[in-house]
Design an enzyme around this catalytic site. Structure first.
Site, PDB file in Angstrom:
ATOM      1  N   LYS A 183       0.849  -1.189   0.000  1.00 51.42           N
ATOM      2  CA  LYS A 183       0.000   0.000   0.000  1.00 51.42           C
ATOM      3  C   LYS A 183       0.887   1.241   0.000  1.00 51.42           C
ATOM      4  O   LYS A 183       1.926   1.280   0.679  1.00 51.42           O
ATOM      5  CB  LYS A 183      -0.899  -0.036   1.234  1.00 51.42           C
ATOM      6  CG  LYS A 183      -1.935   1.066   1.312  1.00 51.42           C
ATOM      7  CD  LYS A 183      -2.811   0.856   2.548  1.00 51.42           C
ATOM      8  CE  LYS A 183      -3.839   1.938   2.755  1.00 51.42           C
ATOM      9  NZ  LYS A 183      -4.664   1.694   3.969  1.00 51.42           N
ATOM     10  N   SER A 226      -9.517   1.787   3.138  1.00 52.35           N
ATOM     11  CA  SER A 226      -8.636   2.552   2.280  1.00 52.35           C
ATOM     12  C   SER A 226      -7.625   1.694   1.524  1.00 52.35           C
ATOM     13  O   SER A 226      -7.030   2.134   0.550  1.00 52.35           O
ATOM     14  CB  SER A 226      -7.876   3.586   3.123  1.00 52.35           C
ATOM     15  OG  SER A 226      -6.991   2.966   4.050  1.00 52.35           O
ATOM     16  N   SER A 252      -9.906  -0.605   7.316  1.00 50.22           N
ATOM     17  CA  SER A 252      -9.243  -0.415   6.018  1.00 50.22           C
ATOM     18  C   SER A 252      -8.586  -1.659   5.449  1.00 50.22           C
ATOM     19  O   SER A 252      -8.186  -1.664   4.288  1.00 50.22           O
ATOM     20  CB  SER A 252      -8.209   0.714   6.122  1.00 50.22           C
ATOM     21  OG  SER A 252      -8.857   1.948   6.284  1.00 50.22           O
TER      22      SER A 252
END
Length: 507
Positions: A104, A183, A207
């Site tokens: 990420k 996210s 997330s």
């Protein structure tokens, strides 16, 4: 016409992806870590061939899915080195030797890759060192393939799920018009669509668990401090954690084994959590009979608001757990009113996070070797100067501004933090201890706030697909350090149900 074009493109991409999955005697498509390591050892696979496959997948699929922000120009060289090490030594140098991983884009790497949380404001910034989890991945032999997209600023700036200025809008590979959730959207999408062997996400509240649920992958949100947050663009040290998002429980556990442990740059949290790491690691808990004898609670209020077909699937799963030897206790109350509890958690989280974010992001920026911005105030000013690229008209930046207006951890913030601890102690923690539960189960990421405020772990496993083909998951949650028993349950459930199937890119 646009819909028809999209459908045609999706169909072609699906066929190309499947066709690309078989070559050189190795089945690349849906390849697990165990299969990859076996391929390395029996000579049917090289890390270089594997990296080429995933780079090809990214090239084919990313224009549609926007799951990857940036690929590592050094990935093939890393793979070549891994192959050479394997030839010279005759064995893997680590548990993830030669395995490509996507990170990420809030997880720092000291290499040619950017680390920006999806924001143009941090483009070109230079970190001092690899994030703690990245250093561990490299020691385990992993190849850093690139950076996955995300909701900008890990959704602290409220944007559409999976959108960032750098990455664009990530799309769900099962049903393109459906949410990929956030996210860690890019990590979930990329894992689901076979754009990497394994991926890493981060979670503050939901997330990892949410995008894992909606992209039909396994996500592990670890106990707070089990994995280092050093070098991760922060929201709050009270809740931030890093965990794997993979296609199978086994793959996720292999990654978890590689990234847990003490880090001097996140000393307090990793030092406190180190006592939970079992001798011999976590793979020993991949047991097909892992549900036998487990006591699982089903809290009231979570399995509501879903369609009857989906509820029937969840009921079947509870029956399967019982059949496999678990004691499933239903109709339990975490609180007198679950909705009121979640609202109160959200309110107090918001108060605490605003101050914590300002302090944490300013500290992160101050530690960079180079950065175009040096404070939260600079980030806000940057967005104001680039309103089109950062879509200020669509999303604004009220959370960033509210955080900038805070002045440290004062009485109000301390009260909010204290209240969150009370809600955890008197809620989930009390329920599990009084009833001696090994886990609770909840649909999708619905229990994420309960797990977030206690710094406690959760594992999402694919549970099914709705009438449109959109995935949904089931979450096993527990108390701090409960990873071994959660892994046992999640693995046994996965092996018994075998729900996951590859995406088909429906419009």
């Amino acid at each position: 016409m646009a819909w028809l074009r999209l459908k045609a493109v999706a169909a072609v991409l699906a066929l190309l992806a499947v066709a690309a999955g078989v070559a050189h005697g190795f089945e690349f498509h849906e390849a697990t870590v165990d299969a990859i390591q076996l391929g390395f050892s029996n000579g049917t696979l090289t890390s270089r061939a594997l990296v080429r496959f995933y780079l090809d997948q990214i090239g084919r699929l990313n224009p549609l899915l926007h799951a990857v922000i940036e690929v590592n120009p050094d990935a093939l060289r890393q793979a070549k080195r891994a192959d050479a090490e394997l030839r010279s030594s005759g064995h893997a140098t680590g548990s993830l030797h030669g395995v490509p991983v996507l990170l990420k884009d809030n997880i720092a790497t000291r290499d040619a890759l950017n680390t920006t949380a999806g924001s143009l404001a941090l483009l070109g910034s230079v970190v001092r060192r690899d994030a703690g989890v990245v250093a561990r991945l490299r020691r385990a032999g992993a190849v850093v393939l690139g950076k996955a997209s995300l909701s900008e600023w890990a959704n602290f700036r409220q944007v559409d799920a999976g959108w960032s200025a750098r990455g664009g809008q990530a799309r769900n590979p099962y049903v393109l018009s459906s949410t990929p959730c956030g996210s860690s959207a890019g990590s979930g999408v990329a894992a689901a669509a076979n754009m990497a062997a394994v991926t890493l996400g981060t979670e503050t509240d939901g997330s990892i668990l949410c995008p894992s649920s909606f992209n039909s992958v396994v996500g592990i949100k670890p106990t707070l401090g089990l994995t280092s947050r050093a070098g991760v663009i922060p929201i709050t040290p009270l809740q931030d954690t890093v965990g794997p998002m993979c296609r199978t429980v086994s793959d996720a556990v292999h990654v978890l084994d590689a990234i847990v442990g003490y880090d001097e740059h996140d000393a307090a949290a990793t030092g406190a959590a180190s006592k939970y790491i079992p001798r011999g690691g976590y793979t020993q808990f991949l047991k097909k009979d892992g549900l036998k004898g487990k006591k699982i609670g089903v809290p009231n209020g979570f399995f509501q608001g879903y369609g009857q077909a989906q509820l029937n699937v969840y009921k079947q799963h509870l029956a399967t757990m019982r059949k496999l030897g678990a004691v499933v206790v239903e109709k339990l109350d975490v609180a007198a009113n679950l909705t009121a509890l979640l609202v109160e958690i959200g309110s107090n989280e918001g108060i605490a996070m605003q101050s914590e974010f300002k302090l944490s992001i300013n500290a992160y920026l101050a530690d960079l070797v180079h950065s175009p911005v040096h404070s939260l105030a600079d980030i806000i000013a940057f967005n104001n100067k680039h309103p089109v690229e950062e879509r200020l008209k669509d999303f604004g930046q009220p959370d960033l501004i509210a955080a900038q207006n805070t002045n440290g951890i004062g009485p109000v913030e301390k009260d909010a933090i204290r209240r969150l601890k009370e809600l955890n102690t008197n809620g989930l923690e009390k329920l599990m201890k009084e009833l001696a539960l090994d886990a609770i189960v909840a649909p999708n990421y619905d229990a994420s706030s309960l797990l977030a405020i206690g710094g406690t772990p959760g594992i999402v496993v694919p549970a099914g697909y709705d009438e449109q083909g959109v995935p949904f998951g089931i979450c096993f949650g527990g108390l701090q350090g409960y990873e071994p028993r959660l892994i046992e349950m999640a693995y046994a459930f996965e092996q018994a149900t075998n729900v996951r199937r590859p995406p088909m890119f429906k419009p």
